[in-house]
Design a protein around this motif. Structure first.
Motif, PDB file in Angstrom:
ATOM      1  N   ALA A  85      -5.476  12.511  -2.549  1.00  0.00           N
ATOM      2  CA  ALA A  85      -5.020  13.892  -2.550  1.00  0.00           C
ATOM      3  C   ALA A  85      -5.321  14.577  -1.225  1.00  0.00           C
ATOM      4  O   ALA A  85      -5.121  15.775  -1.088  1.00  0.00           O
ATOM      5  N   ALA A  86      -5.845  13.830  -0.235  1.00  0.00           N
ATOM      6  CA  ALA A  86      -6.263  14.432   1.031  1.00  0.00           C
ATOM      7  C   ALA A  86      -5.136  14.394   2.047  1.00  0.00           C
ATOM      8  O   ALA A  86      -4.301  13.492   2.021  1.00  0.00           O
ATOM      9  N   PRO A  87      -5.091  15.346   2.970  1.00  0.00           N
ATOM     10  CA  PRO A  87      -3.999  15.391   3.950  1.00  0.00           C
ATOM     11  C   PRO A  87      -4.028  14.215   4.934  1.00  0.00           C
ATOM     12  O   PRO A  87      -2.984  13.859   5.480  1.00  0.00           O
ATOM     13  N   GLY A  88      -5.177  13.625   5.172  1.00  0.00           N
ATOM     14  CA  GLY A  88      -5.238  12.398   5.977  1.00  0.00           C
ATOM     15  C   GLY A  88      -5.745  11.284   5.090  1.00  0.00           C
ATOM     16  O   GLY A  88      -6.752  11.448   4.411  1.00  0.00           O
ATOM     17  N   SER A  89      -5.052  10.149   5.081  1.00  0.00           N
ATOM     18  CA  SER A  89      -5.430   9.103   4.132  1.00  0.00           C
ATOM     19  C   SER A  89      -4.923   7.768   4.645  1.00  0.00           C
ATOM     20  O   SER A  89      -3.720   7.558   4.762  1.00  0.00           O
ATOM     21  N   VAL A  90      -5.846   6.862   4.963  1.00  0.00           N
ATOM     22  CA  VAL A  90      -5.519   5.612   5.629  1.00  0.00           C
ATOM     23  C   VAL A  90      -6.282   4.480   4.955  1.00  0.00           C
ATOM     24  O   VAL A  90      -7.487   4.573   4.775  1.00  0.00           O
ATOM     25  N   LEU A  91      -5.590   3.396   4.597  1.00  0.00           N
ATOM     26  CA  LEU A  91      -6.265   2.176   4.163  1.00  0.00           C
ATOM     27  C   LEU A  91      -6.190   1.209   5.335  1.00  0.00           C
ATOM     28  O   LEU A  91      -5.118   0.678   5.649  1.00  0.00           O
ATOM     29  N   ILE A  92      -7.315   0.989   6.001  1.00  0.00           N
ATOM     30  CA  ILE A  92      -7.343   0.124   7.181  1.00  0.00           C
ATOM     31  C   ILE A  92      -8.081  -1.158   6.824  1.00  0.00           C
ATOM     32  O   ILE A  92      -9.096  -1.123   6.119  1.00  0.00           O
TER      33      ILE A  92
END
Lengths: 249, 249, 249, 249, 249, 249
Positions: free
Chosen positions: D25-32
């Motif tokens: 639900a966050a404005p920045g969201s990355v699965l690295i």
């Protein structure tokens, strides 16, 4: 000499009532009240001993105490001790209760078990720590007498009886058994723990923002001694044939 | 009468040394030692008062204390109080130190600020709580004298001086200023806090697994009174012209 | 090149003093000071090893460290770490001290015991973590030499000596051994831990809100290397014949 | 030169993949992910600033980070940090991530708000702290670009880009981007944080039970520099027109 | 009958997707999503059993669950459960998940080991506790099938399958599978856990500030029953030949 | 149909007794007992509202509950919840009690104040959570009637009455009001909260290691409904003219 606002003489105890046994699952269970202070004292038996006692050659028993005030015991409501934070006052009080009860127990005669005396205050109107000792002793005697393995030797577990009372100075006058109103205004607050034979177990006299002379100390000790004799007599009546030692009180 | 294993007479104090100021960033800072017990007492000033004092009409000051033992102060090493668990003994001790110091301070003359006296034990060989009071008073006086806003009225902040000593009974003999070896074997352990004028602030006599008579109580009080007179004299010499009141000691 | 406000040259150490042994019950005990920073380093021995080492085939020893600032070490007063909350900075520092000391210890030669080095800051004026390592090493050597069971083989427990220093950049100038004033204004803060033989144990360079070039990194490392050589020489003088290895320094 | 057991050359990065935005639900969201290490980095915006910033004349923004490993990220399962106890390692790591991200943010341009970058490790196979920085930067850029009140000036919030990599020594050979197997056997473990322009933000080299020479330090720094250039290039490709500054990389 | 604002019919499930296995080090690992709710369910095996099971004559296994919401799963960001304080909601939910999973496991067939099912919410849009049960069952089956020591008897560990759904009343209309918007406005919120064979495991119906009739209770149970049949069918498709029992569903 | 070991019919309530007011400083105070279960319910008033209610346009009141078991309420003794650790069961129970009481209170009519209902179990023999609700409602009514500012409108604060009972299945037979012996052996345990008007507030049916059919669910609900009608009648008799609404019961 003027009477106190509740009509008592300066060195008069509040009326004491005891319900025994009171609703509980513990073998010792006493609801003791003095004026507006009511405490549920229960004594539970655990057939274990604390880890630090396990290295004793002949392991002996242990008596410990816990003290807590129920939220409804004061107005405004008292918050529970749930956060894991240190409540210094409760800690001090339960250490005092434990030491006082242990001073009259023969740990070898008790045998390798732990008795925990829980003092939960239902109503707080001054003198909760001393009434916990006076009532806790009765619950402790009952718990010891519930032990079948002692084979009728329960009375030998006790070397003496123990009771406690507060005394203090308000407007430089000696008052016995202070209620909350008096306690919060007192210049000196003293808690005295004595045995049925008349020996001292604890003397804790505290002046906050005031001091007291040796003469005033002596007068307070004398008043406490008389008060404890009265409480011992009540304990003896209640305990009847379980009263530990015939030879005193 | 036999001497004690460190060569002292039964009612003889251990030698006291004071380094002042000692390494610290606090305005009051004292390294006080009595025999094998050493304590760093620092007094820090905060120009705030506790929240519960803020509703006073004319806000007055506050003095509080904290007590801790450094890990290296005992062998084996003492674990730090970091877990947030209740260490009942430390809590009791720091409440005693705070009450004792407050008993000789005029909070209105101090003005709306808080002084915290920290007592950190470097070496523990008995009597740490009483030596904390004796040394903490010196650090407190120094911190008050560092306050420029008092305009040279720092001595008026104090209504008396305060010091403390332990006394006890070992093999039914009265001993003054017990070291750790004696304290751990004593039947009765009493801590007495008195002012330079000779008044009592606290009397805490404790018997664990034993009791004591009124006569024994009186003998212990007399020994403590003499010991505190000696400590007051040492405090007066060290504080010199900052000694609070000319009219006593 | 301008001197610093305390008169030092940019790459000059603060004067170091050591009191040894200092008041404590621990076998290693050092009060080390560098300018306005003073730390009590004690080393205590426990003949136990941590649980996670107990499964080793031939259990070896362990060295760990704890770091804490006394409340009076800063103005305003620093609150104690009592609440059980995470103080990230203290945790980081004590892990660094532990790793640094372990890097020069032969755990098999130490044998199955734990030495805890406690670093308690009495006065904080910058560089407390690096001075803890420099002083902690001396306390650790003393504690190892107190072990009778090593039969004179205490020097073999150490594979090298260890010391540490801070270096940083202020207005893009390289400064050695920053005090608090300089540290709080520095663009880069670097802590370097090296052995007496001149090898690196830790390099921790941190820029908050700034960055640094490779050339600036090299200049800082060179300054740190010179500073640590000076500290190693002081350690060697103090430890005398307990200095671990003849073949270096 | 021998290849590593996963077939990589000594100074070769693991393959990196990025899913963006990932379920959150966050404005920045990355699965690295890099090899067997996977981290979910989310960046949330709070229009408040920390209490200690509120006294600034012109309040500026703040960036902070939290780091945690999910229980299933390791085998055996890792217990959760729920007890309130200090997990020193997590604390150190999240402080490092926060400092690294702050080093490339212009807090005045960000404006008075707080961005929290959460790095939750789904799979841990070495290098979690450095991958958190590399992935956290992407999430942070996305969160800043989601702020409508910046009116298209989001790129000006960043003064540079930032990425990080681990490097170490195993059998005295320099290895880049260590996996868990290599990391747990390495003699030296170094984490290097650098900007897209090639400046250093953090250098943390640690030897546990070993030391390293200046020459070895230099070789590790060179390897890290090359690795970070590769990661910066990946970040630039992913961020596209949100890549902060045209003038570098 | 009006459709819901996301276009669903009142008693229509949200679309469900499952990624399996998902990035994790655990033998069971499922990313399950229903509309805007996404949960990572991992199942880890520990070859130990809880202390209170060790006294069983023939020790059997145990299944337990933990539930947590990642900070980025909600906007505004949810703070982590790190302080050791009680988060009553999480505790209730993880107890429910554990009981539900245990209701279909034959602990003797599982053997003396513990499986922990961790449910970490990545996105929260209502129904997280019920989706945790539905997804957690799949992860649990996978973890059991990873156990080589079961020798192909993994299907016998399960006596049934289990799934769960929420149902509630909004404006007195029965809605199935509420999202966050609907859940926060509902008059009644009910969670129903059922097995593949159509038996009840848990029924938790809660009205806050409202009540409901027996007729309304019956209508909600019927809707839930239909929803769970749909979820069971999805579980069966995903698990394929690992689907526990041929004879049902 | 066989009777139960305490002689009751399967769907017979235990005898209920109420002492009111009981020893406490709170305006509502009830000692309620059902068979061997005894609970002290006190209701305290605080003229503050929770922080999250302060932004309401017209602030309304709040009712909350706490639940705890005294150490002596069970044998063996129950340890106190002092460590700050999560006791999931207590948390669940007090949330249930709070929700149940709130379901019959008109918060606007109560006005901006908080009433806390404390349920402290003196003796635990099954059914403590449901008896807490039944007794807590009486204490709550008394506390509301003690509010002078309501000007005789205290009855309007309540929209209904509330009571609760447990029901379950043992050897597939439906039993009402289970004691501890029955509860610990039951296949299904259900707690039902209903109002005096016969509406449901909560239905919590739980099977651990078992399941139940729809028919069995219906039978349990019917038994609970009859039991609650009996408890409502007792509440009405006790509350007399303070019984909230004439039009029901």
């Amino acid at each position: 000499m003027p009477v106190r606002y509740d009509g008592r003489q300066p060195q008069e105890l509040r009326p004491v009532t005891v319900e025994r046994p009171f609703r509980s699952a513990a073998p010792g269970s006493v609801l003791i009240a003095a004026g507006g202070t009511s405490i549920l004292c229960t004594a539970s038996v655990d057939e274990e001993i604390p880890p630090w006692k396990k290295n004793e050659e002949t392991p002996t028993g242990w008596v410990t105490a816990e003290y807590s005030m129920l939220p409804g015991s004061t107005a405004p409501r008292k918050r529970r001790d749930r956060s894991g934070k240190v409540d210094g006052r409760s800690t001090e009080i339960q250490r005092l209760i434990g030491r006082s009860l242990r001073s009259v127990v023969d740990m070898a005669a008790l045998g390798p078990r732990t008795i925990t005396v829980d003092c939960d205050v239902l109503e707080a109107d001054g003198g909760t720590r001393t009434l916990s000792i006076t009532g806790g002793f009765i619950a402790l005697v009952d718990a010891v007498h519930s032990l079948e393995s002692l084979n009728g030797q329960a009375r030998q577990v006790f070397t003496d009886s123990v009771a406690a009372i507060s005394v203090g100075m308000l407007d430089r006058q000696i008052l016995l058994d202070l209620n909350y109103y008096e306690d919060s205004r007192a210049e000196v607050d003293m808690n005295v723990v004595m045995t049925g034979r008349g020996h001292f177990v604890e003397v804790q006299g505290t002046a906050e923002g005031q001091t007291f002379t040796r003469q005033e100390l002596d007068a307070q000790l004398a008043a406490a001694e008389a008060g404890i004799a009265g409480l011992t007599s009540i304990q003896k009546d209640i305990l009847g044939e379980n009263w530990p030692l015939d030879s005193f009180g």
